[in-house]
Design an enzyme around this catalytic site. Structure first.
Site, mmCIF file in Angstrom:
data_model
loop_
_atom_site.group_PDB
_atom_site.id
_atom_site.type_symbol
_atom_site.label_atom_id
_atom_site.label_comp_id
_atom_site.label_asym_id
_atom_site.label_seq_id
_atom_site.Cartn_x
_atom_site.Cartn_y
_atom_site.Cartn_z
ATOM 1 N N GLU A 245 0.850 -1.166 -0.207
ATOM 2 C CA GLU A 245 -0.495 0.352 0.454
ATOM 3 C C GLU A 245 1.031 1.453 -0.373
ATOM 4 O O GLU A 245 0.803 2.668 -0.946
ATOM 5 C CB GLU A 245 -0.489 0.011 1.119
ATOM 6 C CG GLU A 245 -1.438 1.317 1.363
ATOM 7 C CD GLU A 245 -2.674 1.107 3.167
ATOM 8 O OE1 GLU A 245 -3.653 1.688 2.967
ATOM 9 O OE2 GLU A 245 -2.196 0.330 3.154
ATOM 10 N N HIS A 246 2.161 1.352 0.677
ATOM 11 C CA HIS A 246 2.549 2.252 0.680
ATOM 12 C C HIS A 246 4.021 1.965 0.688
ATOM 13 O O HIS A 246 4.804 1.016 1.211
ATOM 14 C CB HIS A 246 2.458 2.949 2.468
ATOM 15 C CG HIS A 246 1.516 3.960 2.636
ATOM 16 N ND1 HIS A 246 0.623 2.425 3.849
ATOM 17 C CD2 HIS A 246 0.164 4.147 2.749
ATOM 18 C CE1 HIS A 246 -0.293 3.391 3.939
ATOM 19 N NE2 HIS A 246 -0.747 4.414 3.032
#
Length: 418
Positions: free
Chosen positions: A316-317
């Site tokens: 996600e990050h």
């Protein structure tokens, strides 16, 4: 959290299904109850699940405005700055859409969705940032009716959440959460309007309800636990990295954190600092479980291997904190958002950087993107040919129709050639 080399990590890397399949019958029953009984079912579930009696599901515009007016000035300014940066970034994307037309004969035209529902989590924390990171995008797109649902609280909905709704010009706010709120937005009730699309993060019940109801309503994604992967070297500030890891871990005991480096000593030093800081960390119960079960230190042999590991995780990050981060920008392909350098921590992206923090999880970054203004627009292809263009391409079209034995297709072309 033993250190693994890249191959060891890749050999054992797997992600469990983001949703518990045993929830399916529960979700189905909740959705059916809301579909049949509407507001009555919502009030019952508010009492059953959130232990809150709600005589009125909708929060009035006067209450929303009062929340903004009475908010302390520092919080108000912080929310306003976040809103302005998000709005500016999304407007730049929308402007690019307007420049896509390449010819007068074939082009694309964009229209805003008519109505959107936004789920804002509640519970132990308040998430005005979720309102900003979703409703602002819908507003920029030109969505006519923006509806927020959020779980009821004994002391009322968070004033910060209501203030963010005021800033983003949300049309209606309802105090209802969980799978029942997703069903209400899908089917509509006496009070809550039916919407075209539902966005926003939530727990497993919310995620499963979105999955169950998809097709009857549009959704953004099926979100799993949050995650971050960092590539670091000996120039990284390890004390800062510790809190980059803790910041992700405090969301959820299932939150996943990965740190990749070509320097084994850097990983050993980081491991020591995490162990030293962990006993005194805020939200210890959550962070400690995440670190114990979902934290990985990965030693890569070179740049390419580090990037391969990152792309396999597809987090996600992703954060790059190295002496020369620039080469990673092209090489790291499959991430929700890419944070470059010491002064671009993931947390700044949670709140005020500009892009939405609603991002793909659970390796879905390999085929999908973070939320943007485009998710609140329909894209229509317009085909308006001149006679000259038609004459140039009609023979090919009618011949392909003939090859496919679709003779009425072929005749539709031939009749225009005569």
């Amino acid at each position: 959290m033993p250190m693994l080399n890249a191959q060891q990590f890749l050999n054992q890397f797997s992600l469990e299904a983001p949703l518990d399949e045993s929830l399916y019958p529960i979700i189905r029953d909740i959705c059916q109850e809301v579909k049949v009984h509407g507001d009555k079912a919502l009030k019952m579930y508010n009492l059953t699940f959130d232990h809150t009696k709600t005589d009125h599901l909708e929060i009035s515009h006067e209450q929303i405005k009062a929340a903004f007016d009475t908010l302390d000035e520092k919080t108000k300014q912080a929310l306003q700055q976040s809103y302005e940066r998000i709005k500016a970034y999304q407007e730049s994307i929308k402007q690019m859409n307007q420049q896509l037309e390449e010819s007068v004969e074939c082009y694309e035209i964009y229209h805003p969705l008519e109505s959107v529902g936004i789920y804002v989590p509640g519970g132990k924390a308040s998430y005005p940032s979720t309102v900003l990171m979703t409703a602002t995008l819908a507003q920029v797109a030109g969505v006519e009716n923006i509806v927020v649902v959020t779980p009821p609280q004994p002391n009322g909905v968070s004033q910060e959440v209501l203030a963010a709704c005021y800033i983003t010009q949300v049309n209606q706010v309802f105090q209802v959460g969980g799978a029942q709120s997703i069903a209400a937005l899908t089917y509509g009730t006496e009070t809550i309007p039916k919407v075209d699309k539902i966005v926003g993060p939530g727990n497993q019940f919310v995620a499963y309800a979105k999955k169950y109801l998809f097709g009857q309503v549009g959704i953004d994604q099926i979100a799993g636990p949050t995650e971050i992967a960092l590539i670091i070297d000996d120039t990284a500030d390890l004390d800062a990295i510790v809190y980059d890891v803790f910041a992700q871990a405090e969301h959820d005991e299932l939150a996943r954190t990965y740190v990749i480096s070509e320097d084994a000593q850097v990983l050993k030093d980081l491991e020591s600092r995490i162990a030293k800081a962990l006993p005194n960390v805020d939200r210890y119960d959550i962070v400690s479980k995440s670190i114990a079960n979902q934290h990985y230190l990965i030693h890569a042999s070179n740049f390419d291997e580090a990037c391969h590991v990152m792309n396999t995780i597809a987090p996600e990050h992703a954060s790059i904190q190295t002496v020369n981060p620039q080469p990673y920008i092209e090489k790291v392909k499959y991430v929700g958002a890419l944070f470059i350098g010491h002064y671009s921590p993931e947390v700044i992206g949670d709140y005020v950087a500009g892009p939405s923090h609603v991002l793909p999880t659970n390796r879905t970054a390999r085929f999908t993107n973070g939320l943007s203004v485009n998710d609140f627009l329909t894209r229509n292809t317009v085909i308006h040919l001149s006679k000259d263009t038609f004459d140039q391409i009609a023979d090919s079209a009618q011949h392909i129709a003939h090859v496919e034995a679709l003779y009425n297709h072929q005749q539709s072309i031939l009749i225009r050639q005569s």
